[in-house]
Scaffold this active site. Structure first.
Site, PDB file in Angstrom:
ATOM      1  N   GLY A  19       8.506 -14.479  70.707  1.00 42.32           N
ATOM      2  CA  GLY A  19       7.801 -14.444  69.421  1.00 42.32           C
ATOM      3  C   GLY A  19       7.785 -13.070  68.787  1.00 42.32           C
ATOM      4  O   GLY A  19       8.529 -12.177  69.183  1.00 42.32           O
ATOM      5  N   HIS A  78      11.794 -11.309  64.347  1.00 38.27           N
ATOM      6  CA  HIS A  78      12.400 -10.357  63.412  1.00 38.27           C
ATOM      7  C   HIS A  78      13.842 -10.778  63.162  1.00 38.27           C
ATOM      8  O   HIS A  78      14.286 -11.820  63.683  1.00 38.27           O
ATOM      9  CB  HIS A  78      12.297  -8.924  63.962  1.00 38.27           C
ATOM     10  CG  HIS A  78      12.813  -8.791  65.372  1.00 38.27           C
ATOM     11  ND1 HIS A  78      14.143  -8.937  65.690  1.00 38.27           N
ATOM     12  CD2 HIS A  78      12.171  -8.567  66.547  1.00 38.27           C
ATOM     13  CE1 HIS A  78      14.300  -8.785  66.992  1.00 38.27           C
ATOM     14  NE2 HIS A  78      13.116  -8.567  67.544  1.00 38.27           N
ATOM     15  N   GLU A  79      14.554  -9.959  62.390  1.00 37.61           N
ATOM     16  CA  GLU A  79      15.928 -10.333  62.007  1.00 37.61           C
ATOM     17  C   GLU A  79      16.857 -10.519  63.207  1.00 37.61           C
ATOM     18  O   GLU A  79      17.833 -11.248  63.113  1.00 37.61           O
ATOM     19  CB  GLU A  79      16.527  -9.273  61.066  1.00 37.61           C
ATOM     20  CG  GLU A  79      15.904  -9.242  59.674  1.00 37.61           C
ATOM     21  CD  GLU A  79      16.190 -10.500  58.864  1.00 37.61           C
ATOM     22  OE1 GLU A  79      17.254 -11.123  59.050  1.00 37.61           O
ATOM     23  OE2 GLU A  79      15.324 -10.872  58.047  1.00 37.61           O
ATOM     24  N   HIS A  99      16.055 -11.997  66.076  1.00 34.00           N
ATOM     25  CA  HIS A  99      15.872 -13.404  66.459  1.00 34.00           C
ATOM     26  C   HIS A  99      16.531 -14.312  65.415  1.00 34.00           C
ATOM     27  O   HIS A  99      17.171 -15.303  65.755  1.00 34.00           O
ATOM     28  CB  HIS A  99      14.382 -13.752  66.525  1.00 34.00           C
ATOM     29  CG  HIS A  99      13.600 -12.976  67.536  1.00 34.00           C
ATOM     30  ND1 HIS A  99      12.614 -12.078  67.184  1.00 34.00           N
ATOM     31  CD2 HIS A  99      13.645 -12.967  68.890  1.00 34.00           C
ATOM     32  CE1 HIS A  99      12.074 -11.564  68.278  1.00 34.00           C
ATOM     33  NE2 HIS A  99      12.685 -12.068  69.330  1.00 34.00           N
ATOM     34  N   ASP A 144      19.883  -7.119  74.618  1.00 30.93           N
ATOM     35  CA  ASP A 144      19.517  -7.194  76.032  1.00 30.93           C
ATOM     36  C   ASP A 144      20.784  -7.565  76.809  1.00 30.93           C
ATOM     37  O   ASP A 144      20.879  -8.655  77.373  1.00 30.93           O
ATOM     38  CB  ASP A 144      18.416  -8.230  76.216  1.00 30.93           C
ATOM     39  CG  ASP A 144      17.186  -7.895  75.387  1.00 30.93           C
ATOM     40  OD1 ASP A 144      16.303  -7.207  75.904  1.00 30.93           O
ATOM     41  OD2 ASP A 144      17.135  -8.297  74.202  1.00 30.93           O
ATOM     42  N   VAL A 154      21.149  -6.596  66.044  1.00 29.79           N
ATOM     43  CA  VAL A 154      20.770  -6.403  64.639  1.00 29.79           C
ATOM     44  C   VAL A 154      19.913  -5.137  64.565  1.00 29.79           C
ATOM     45  O   VAL A 154      18.984  -4.952  65.362  1.00 29.79           O
ATOM     46  CB  VAL A 154      19.986  -7.621  64.104  1.00 29.79           C
ATOM     47  CG1 VAL A 154      19.539  -7.383  62.665  1.00 29.79           C
ATOM     48  CG2 VAL A 154      20.854  -8.873  64.197  1.00 29.79           C
ATOM     49  N   MET A 172      16.430  -3.676  66.267  1.00 26.81           N
ATOM     50  CA  MET A 172      15.175  -4.390  66.036  1.00 26.81           C
ATOM     51  C   MET A 172      14.589  -4.875  67.358  1.00 26.81           C
ATOM     52  O   MET A 172      15.321  -5.288  68.251  1.00 26.81           O
ATOM     53  CB  MET A 172      15.425  -5.565  65.121  1.00 26.81           C
ATOM     54  CG  MET A 172      15.759  -5.109  63.737  1.00 26.81           C
ATOM     55  SD  MET A 172      15.422  -6.395  62.575  1.00 26.81           S
ATOM     56  CE  MET A 172      15.863  -5.561  61.077  1.00 26.81           C
ATOM     57  N   SER A 173      13.269  -4.784  67.449  1.00 23.86           N
ATOM     58  CA  SER A 173      12.580  -5.205  68.662  1.00 23.86           C
ATOM     59  C   SER A 173      11.124  -5.497  68.302  1.00 23.86           C
ATOM     60  O   SER A 173      10.545  -4.816  67.440  1.00 23.86           O
ATOM     61  CB  SER A 173      12.632  -4.075  69.691  1.00 23.86           C
ATOM     62  OG  SER A 173      11.651  -4.280  70.681  1.00 23.86           O
ATOM     63  N   ARG A 219       8.762  -4.776  70.044  1.00 19.67           N
ATOM     64  CA  ARG A 219       7.979  -3.618  70.501  1.00 19.67           C
ATOM     65  C   ARG A 219       8.012  -2.461  69.500  1.00 19.67           C
ATOM     66  O   ARG A 219       7.237  -1.517  69.644  1.00 19.67           O
ATOM     67  CB  ARG A 219       8.466  -3.143  71.869  1.00 19.67           C
ATOM     68  CG  ARG A 219       8.104  -4.108  72.988  1.00 19.67           C
ATOM     69  CD  ARG A 219       8.381  -3.517  74.365  1.00 19.67           C
ATOM     70  NE  ARG A 219       7.769  -4.300  75.429  1.00 19.67           N
ATOM     71  CZ  ARG A 219       8.426  -5.188  76.191  1.00 19.67           C
ATOM     72  NH1 ARG A 219       9.712  -5.392  76.011  1.00 19.67           N
ATOM     73  NH2 ARG A 219       7.789  -5.856  77.125  1.00 19.67           N
TER      74      ARG A 219
HETATM   75  P1  AMP Z   1      12.594 -11.470  72.915  1.00 16.24           P
HETATM   76  O1  AMP Z   1      11.712 -12.233  71.984  1.00 16.24           O
HETATM   77  O2  AMP Z   1      12.490  -9.995  72.769  1.00 16.24           O
HETATM   78  O3  AMP Z   1      12.481 -11.957  74.338  1.00 16.24           O
HETATM   79  O4  AMP Z   1      14.090 -11.792  72.474  1.00 16.24           O
HETATM   80  C1  AMP Z   1      14.560 -13.102  72.325  1.00 16.24           C
HETATM   81  C2  AMP Z   1      16.041 -13.059  72.081  1.00 16.24           C
HETATM   82  O5  AMP Z   1      16.314 -12.311  70.902  1.00 16.24           O
HETATM   83  C3  AMP Z   1      16.823 -12.385  73.222  1.00 16.24           C
HETATM   84  O6  AMP Z   1      18.026 -13.100  73.446  1.00 16.24           O
HETATM   85  C4  AMP Z   1      17.095 -11.008  72.657  1.00 16.24           C
HETATM   86  O7  AMP Z   1      18.256 -10.401  73.191  1.00 16.24           O
HETATM   87  C5  AMP Z   1      17.288 -11.329  71.190  1.00 16.24           C
HETATM   88  N1  AMP Z   1      17.086 -10.115  70.378  1.00 16.24           N
HETATM   89  C6  AMP Z   1      15.998  -9.307  70.380  1.00 16.24           C
HETATM   90  N2  AMP Z   1      16.209  -8.249  69.552  1.00 16.24           N
HETATM   91  C7  AMP Z   1      17.440  -8.391  69.042  1.00 16.24           C
HETATM   92  C8  AMP Z   1      18.237  -7.631  68.125  1.00 16.24           C
HETATM   93  N3  AMP Z   1      17.799  -6.497  67.572  1.00 16.24           N
HETATM   94  N4  AMP Z   1      19.471  -8.074  67.821  1.00 16.24           N
HETATM   95  C9  AMP Z   1      19.937  -9.228  68.382  1.00 16.24           C
HETATM   96  N5  AMP Z   1      19.245  -9.993  69.230  1.00 16.24           N
HETATM   97  C10 AMP Z   1      18.009  -9.588  69.560  1.00 16.24           C
END
Ligand code: AMP
Length: 286
Positions: free
Chosen positions: A31, A34-35, A37, A150, A176, A184-185, A187
């Site tokens: 959750g 962001h872009e 996701h 990741d 992204v 983007m993250s 965090r």
């Molecule tokens: P998370 O919600 O951080 O567990 O991420 C969910 C999915 O989104 C994972 O497969 C991440 O690798 C992907 N993701 C998170 N940030 C990015 C990003 N900046 N660019 C591409 N994919 C992302």
């Protein structure tokens, strides 16, 4: 968009789609969308008949000193974002259903998880593979989409799927970035204005490293040292790791001649950020 919280209902929906011979694409997330996701969601919508997104902050991938309690949870906002994308199902399960009392079964990928993010985050990948396997068992997707941000996680999931003969295709999509280059993250929300400026050093260091390799630098140690210099010239950053390694088994390289992963994890204040770049073989041989 349908929101499903019950495991049984999720299974029922998935069975009905399988019965009609349509293809389910799946994006597991924690959750705070962001872009990054959204790029995965767009890919799934383009490639699959139905798209499921899960939002679950998975406790088993956080160690006790990490940010499980404070991880951003903005479900109402996430729902609004998802509604505008064309996602078919939001799966938003409850902790008590995924991890009932006496839960005691985990799945772990062995070698690949000893490096990079697995080194200082004990239990992290075991938590990731366990929740991904559980979600795959419930959603039963044909294809699942993961971000290359990741990179190690993507490789670890691919390995689990291969080793356990799971019937799901794993698709990786590029990182992204924001306009300033920062990956983007969720965090990134934790960063102060100063922290945000410091966060730029990660992508800047990676970009310089890539340029140096293109110019002919072949020493992995020189590249590691230069990245460290770029990042540590700022007060307020603390390097967790800087790796110049094989992109599949994560063994550190000495000479850069084949496809190479440059990956880093850096603490900016209390926020741990990761970023990476893959140098294609052709770029090393130019
Ligand atoms: P998370 O919600 O951080 O567990 O991420 C969910 C999915 O989104 C994972 O497969 C991440 O690798 C992907 N993701 C998170 N940030 C990015 C990003 N900046 N660019 C591409 N994919 C992302």
């Amino acid at each position: 968009m349908k929101t499903i919280t019950s495991i049984e209902e999720m299974r029922k929906w998935s069975r009905s789609i399988h019965f009609s011979d349509k293809v389910i694409g799946f994006i597991p997330t924690m959750g705070c969308l962001h872009e990054g996701h959204l790029s995965l969601i767009k890919a799934s919508i383009a490639e699959c008949d139905f798209t499921v997104v899960s939002i679950f902050v998975n406790p088993t991938q956080f160690s006790p000193n990490e940010d499980f309690g404070s991880y951003p949870r903005v479900i109402d906002l996430d729902k609004k974002i998802l509604q505008s994308t064309g996602v078919d199902v939001l799966f938003h399960p409850e902790r008590k259903d995924l991890y009932p009392d006496k839960f005691q079964t985990f799945v772990a990928v062995e070698d690949k998880t000893k490096y990079l993010c697995g080194k200082n985050r004990s239990g992290f990948f075991r938590g990731v593979t366990t929740i991904v396997l559980k979600l795959f068992n419930i959603v039963n997707p044909h294809t699942a989409f993961f971000g290359e941000k990741d990179w190690q996680q993507l490789e670890v999931v691919r390995t689990m799927v291969r080793d356990l003969n799971m019937e799901v295709a794993i698709v990786g999509k590029p990182i992204v970035r924001d306009n300033d280059g920062v990956a983007m993250s969720s965090r990134n929300r934790y960063l102060s204005e100063v922290g945000r400026a410091l966060a730029r050093s990660l992508s800047q260091a990676l970009e310089s490293a890539q340029a140096r390799i293109k110019q002919g630098e072949r020493s992995a140690e020189t590249i590691r040292t230069e990245i460290r210099k770029t990042i540590e010239q700022n007060n307020g950053t603390e390097v967790d790791y800087i790796s110049v390694c094989d992109p599949e088994n994560f063994v550190e390289q000495t000479e850069i001649h084949s496809k190479t992963l440059i990956a880093l994890a850096v603490r900016v204040g209390n926020t741990r950020l990761i970023d990476n770049r893959v140098i294609e073989r052709i770029q090393c041989n130019e």
